[in-house]
Design a protein around this motif. Structure first.
Motif, PDB file in Angstrom:
ATOM      1  N   THR B 135     -83.096  17.238 -30.183  1.00  0.00           N
ATOM      2  CA  THR B 135     -81.785  16.606 -30.337  1.00  0.00           C
ATOM      3  C   THR B 135     -81.913  15.109 -30.076  1.00  0.00           C
ATOM      4  O   THR B 135     -82.418  14.716 -29.019  1.00  0.00           O
ATOM      5  N   PRO B 136     -81.482  14.269 -31.011  1.00  0.00           N
ATOM      6  CA  PRO B 136     -81.572  12.817 -30.784  1.00  0.00           C
ATOM      7  C   PRO B 136     -80.638  12.364 -29.659  1.00  0.00           C
ATOM      8  O   PRO B 136     -79.564  12.944 -29.475  1.00  0.00           O
ATOM      9  N   LEU B 137     -81.050  11.333 -28.933  1.00  0.00           N
ATOM     10  CA  LEU B 137     -80.198  10.768 -27.874  1.00  0.00           C
ATOM     11  C   LEU B 137     -79.430   9.594 -28.485  1.00  0.00           C
ATOM     12  O   LEU B 137     -80.024   8.572 -28.832  1.00  0.00           O
ATOM     13  N   PRO B 138     -78.124   9.734 -28.638  1.00  0.00           N
ATOM     14  CA  PRO B 138     -77.354   8.732 -29.387  1.00  0.00           C
ATOM     15  C   PRO B 138     -77.498   7.309 -28.849  1.00  0.00           C
ATOM     16  O   PRO B 138     -77.462   6.357 -29.613  1.00  0.00           O
ATOM     17  N   ASN B 139     -77.648   7.179 -27.515  1.00  0.00           N
ATOM     18  CA  ASN B 139     -77.709   5.821 -26.958  1.00  0.00           C
ATOM     19  C   ASN B 139     -79.102   5.215 -26.955  1.00  0.00           C
ATOM     20  O   ASN B 139     -79.290   4.104 -26.478  1.00  0.00           O
ATOM     21  N   TRP B 140     -80.079   5.973 -27.408  1.00  0.00           N
ATOM     22  CA  TRP B 140     -81.456   5.499 -27.328  1.00  0.00           C
ATOM     23  C   TRP B 140     -82.131   5.762 -28.669  1.00  0.00           C
ATOM     24  O   TRP B 140     -82.846   6.765 -28.822  1.00  0.00           O
ATOM     25  N   PRO B 141     -81.889   4.879 -29.634  1.00  0.00           N
ATOM     26  CA  PRO B 141     -82.352   5.135 -30.996  1.00  0.00           C
ATOM     27  C   PRO B 141     -83.846   5.444 -31.038  1.00  0.00           C
ATOM     28  O   PRO B 141     -84.640   4.811 -30.350  1.00  0.00           O
ATOM     29  N   GLY B 142     -84.210   6.422 -31.860  1.00  0.00           N
ATOM     30  CA  GLY B 142     -85.620   6.789 -32.033  1.00  0.00           C
ATOM     31  C   GLY B 142     -86.094   7.810 -31.018  1.00  0.00           C
ATOM     32  O   GLY B 142     -87.166   8.393 -31.164  1.00  0.00           O
ATOM     33  N   ASP B 173     -92.121  11.373 -33.273  1.00  0.00           N
ATOM     34  CA  ASP B 173     -92.796  12.662 -33.068  1.00  0.00           C
ATOM     35  C   ASP B 173     -93.680  12.635 -31.826  1.00  0.00           C
ATOM     36  O   ASP B 173     -94.314  13.616 -31.486  1.00  0.00           O
ATOM     37  N   GLN B 174     -93.729  11.477 -31.201  1.00  0.00           N
ATOM     38  CA  GLN B 174     -94.695  11.307 -30.110  1.00  0.00           C
ATOM     39  C   GLN B 174     -94.097  11.740 -28.776  1.00  0.00           C
ATOM     40  O   GLN B 174     -92.967  11.343 -28.420  1.00  0.00           O
TER      41      GLN B 174
END
Ligand code: HEM
Lengths: 264, 348
Positions: B135-142, B173-174
């Motif tokens: 799940t992406p973290l909205p406040n921390w792009p990438g 992906d890292q």
């Protein structure tokens, strides 16, 4: 016998001590002082035994509901009184503190004394230390309150029964500094615990704000003694007001308003 | 003139006035906190800087005291810093006060740390993560977070005893860091702190029977090739939805109530159709026209773990400040008693 019987016995001996000190003021007999002191020491031993008993029964230091914190606060008050008594022989000057102690115990004994189950978030030594430091700090603030009242008494209605104004002032300053030191440790440990449990070290709920206010107020008092105009009566009055802030933070918020530090 | 200004900056009386003003402001202001949950209830859920910008600024009648107290607090911090610097200048003769001034330095560091964290930090409170998904973290792009496994430890009755999350933090992906997140055992990584909040399961679709097919799963992203040759795609699913008078479909709750699917249908020939299908209502006519029927069997649930993911760049500095305060206050006690013993209290 249950652990509560032990607490009831301790309460009784504290009550006897208060009566002993009151008689001491009137009758001025030295044996009354020794008897009252003996009562407090034995009450404290019984209360400590009760605390250890409950600790063993629960498997953790029980300071997580109102009964347990009232109990621990009262134990801390007795410890604080004994510290001043053994170090400075304050005798009847501790009357207020012991009276306050009786009030705490009578409220506690009317509540459910069953051992609480421990919520996982509170199952950490940091939480226990947070409460222990805070109640020990409160106990010294209560002592300062008592000494502040006596200072004003001695100032306007001087009596031989009380220590001199300068002694009362010195004891008051010591109480404030000790209370402030303990409360600082309470905030540091509480901050670490909150950061680990919730991901932030300061919570903007009313209890958090008022705990900070207690700390700031007594930090201010640690300086007020360097200002000549605030020495003496001013300082005594501040000790009394400060304890009002402490009482509101400890009991008022839980009873009157909502916070994330519920009392029950 | 300069000397006077310096004396003012280091003034003890100024410190007492500032502390008193802050105390009075916070006493009054804090009483509003329990009564205005919509404004102040969000203070712990966002960094203070975000709260000021997004919430407080549009309720100035109830939040002005916060701005003023903050300003006075900064002034008190500067006052304390100047006192500390003043002591440093005379350290040769005043080294015995190391405890007191370590305590003052601690206060300044914590204040700076809090301001830094408020301005540059961010918070995701109780964010839901599906187990095994990234799940992406909205406040921390990438950056994103993946819960590799989750295990609740239940108590006989009452809240769970623990929630054990195996968590991987990724940049693209890292893998950046992998670790466990449990109650009172957060994952800490360079200002990032991840703590468990709760867990649960959420309906993500339904098992269903369609004509001439074995049971299928109607879940978001599923494409079902129909016996008739057409293709049915599930675009969205709401376990409990409501259709407003203007036709807008809105989410109501996470419980199965009035389930609704947004579907896209490509018939073998002819125009495609897209629209909502409410399970408690008949299938839309355009779908029935192509001989489509849907019979829902049972809901499909997915487990999720809810975590708080906060970033506070000042946390380390605050920890250093706390260390200074702790050592300072203990040393100050020591020096207090030493002074008492030496009877050199000038003011008595
Ligand atoms: C929130 C901030 C502050 C806290 C928590 C704090 C705390 C303390 C404490 C606990 C003491 C020791 C008192 C004692 O020995 O009995 C002290 C002493 C002192 N503080 Fe502060 N303080 C703060 C801010 C300031 C500021 C802004 C100033 C500067 C004006 C200042 C100046 C002093 C001085 C001059 C002493 C006396 C040191 C000595 O014994 O010579 N403090 N402070």
């Amino acid at each position: 016998m249950t652990n509560i019987h032990l607490l009831q016995a301790a309460t009784l001996t504290y009550a006897l001590a208060v009566v002993g000190y009151l008689l001491l003021i009137v009758l001025k007999q030295r044996w009354l002082q020794i008897a009252a002191q003996t009562c407090i020491v034995s009450g404290f031993i019984m209360q400590s035994a009760c605390l250890i008993w409950r600790w063993k029964l629960a498997g953790f230091l029980p300071v997580t509901n109102l009964f347990s914190t009232l109990f621990f606060f009262s134990w801390a008050l007795a410890a604080c009184y004994l510290y001043f008594e053994l170090r400075y022989r304050i005798a009847a000057s501790g009357l207020f503190v012991m009276f306050l102690n009786l009030c705490l115990l009578s409220v506690a004994l009317n509540r459910d004394s069953a051992l609480p189950t421990l919520v996982s978030a509170l199952d950490t030594p940091f939480f226990s230390l947070h409460i222990v430091f805070s109640l020990l700090g409160y106990a010294f603030f209560a002592m300062a309150f008592s000494l502040g009242v006596l200072y004003i008494f001695q100032r306007y209605l001087p009596t031989q029964q009380l220590p001199s104004l300068s002694t009362l002032r010195k004891l008051n300053e010591e109480s404030i500094l000790l209370g402030f030191a303990l409360f600082t440790l309470c905030l540091v440990v509480g901050g670490i615990w909150a950061y680990w449990a919730w991901g932030y070290y300061f919570s903007w709920n009313i209890k958090g704000v008022w705990s900070f206010l207690v700390w700031l107020f007594y930090a201010g008092m640690c300086h007020a003694k360097f200002v000549r105009r605030w020495q003496g009566t001013g300082y005594a009055l501040l000790s009394i007001i400060g304890f009002g802030v402490v009482l509101f933070t400890y009991l008022g918020i839980g009873l009157l308003l909502e916070s994330n530090h519920p009392l029950e | 003139m300069l000397h006077k200004l310096w004396n003012l900056c280091c003034s003890l009386k100024l410190a007492i006035y500032l502390a008193s003003a802050i105390t009075l402001l916070l006493m009054g202001g804090s009483l509003l906190i329990p009564y205005h949950g919509r404004i102040f209830g969000l203070m712990d859920r966002m960094a203070a800087g975000d709260w000021l910008q997004q919430i407080a600024s549009s309720h100035l009648d109830k939040t002005w005291w916060f701005y003023l107290a903050g300003l006075l607090m900064v002034l008190l911090g500067l006052n304390t810093l100047f006192c500390f610097i003043d002591w440093l200048r005379q350290i040769g003769s005043r080294w015995r006060k190391t405890g007191e001034y370590l305590l003052h330095l601690g206060v300044v560091l914590i204040l700076v740390a809090y301001l830094w964290g408020s301005a540059d930090g961010w918070r995701h409170n109780g964010m839901q993560f599906r187990i095994g998904e990234t799940t992406p973290l909205p406040n921390w792009p990438g950056h994103s977070l993946r819960i590799d496994s989750f295990q609740p430890i239940m108590s006989k009755n009452g809240p769970p005893r623990d929630m054990i999350n195996d968590v991987s933090l990724l940049h693209g992906d890292q893998l950046i860091v992998r670790g466990k997140v449990q109650i009172n055992q957060p994952l800490l990584h360079e200002g990032l702190v991840i703590t468990p909040v709760s867990f649960g399961r959420q309906a993500v679709g339904f098992k269903a029977i369609l004509p001439n097919l074995p049971p299928v799963q109607l879940e978001v992203g599923q494409q079902i090739r129909l016996g008739s040759g057409g293709l049915l795609e599930v675009l969205r699913f709401l376990p409990d939805a409501r259709k407003k008078a203007n036709g807008e479909i809105i989410y109501r709750s996470d419980r199965i109530g009035n389930p609704a699917f947004e579907l896209r249908f490509f018939p073998q020939n002819g125009k495609s159709w897209q629209g909502w299908y409410f399970a408690r209502e008949p299938l839309p006519r355009d779908l029935r026209r192509h001989g489509l029927q849907i019979r829902l069997l049972s809901p499909i649930y997915d487990s999720y773990s809810s975590l708080t993911v906060n970033y506070d760049p000042g946390a380390k500095l605050a920890a250093i400040g706390s260390g200074c305060m702790t050592v300072g206050v203990l040393l100050a006690l020591f020096s207090f008693y030493r002074k008492r013993k030496a009877q050199d209290r000038p003011e008595i």
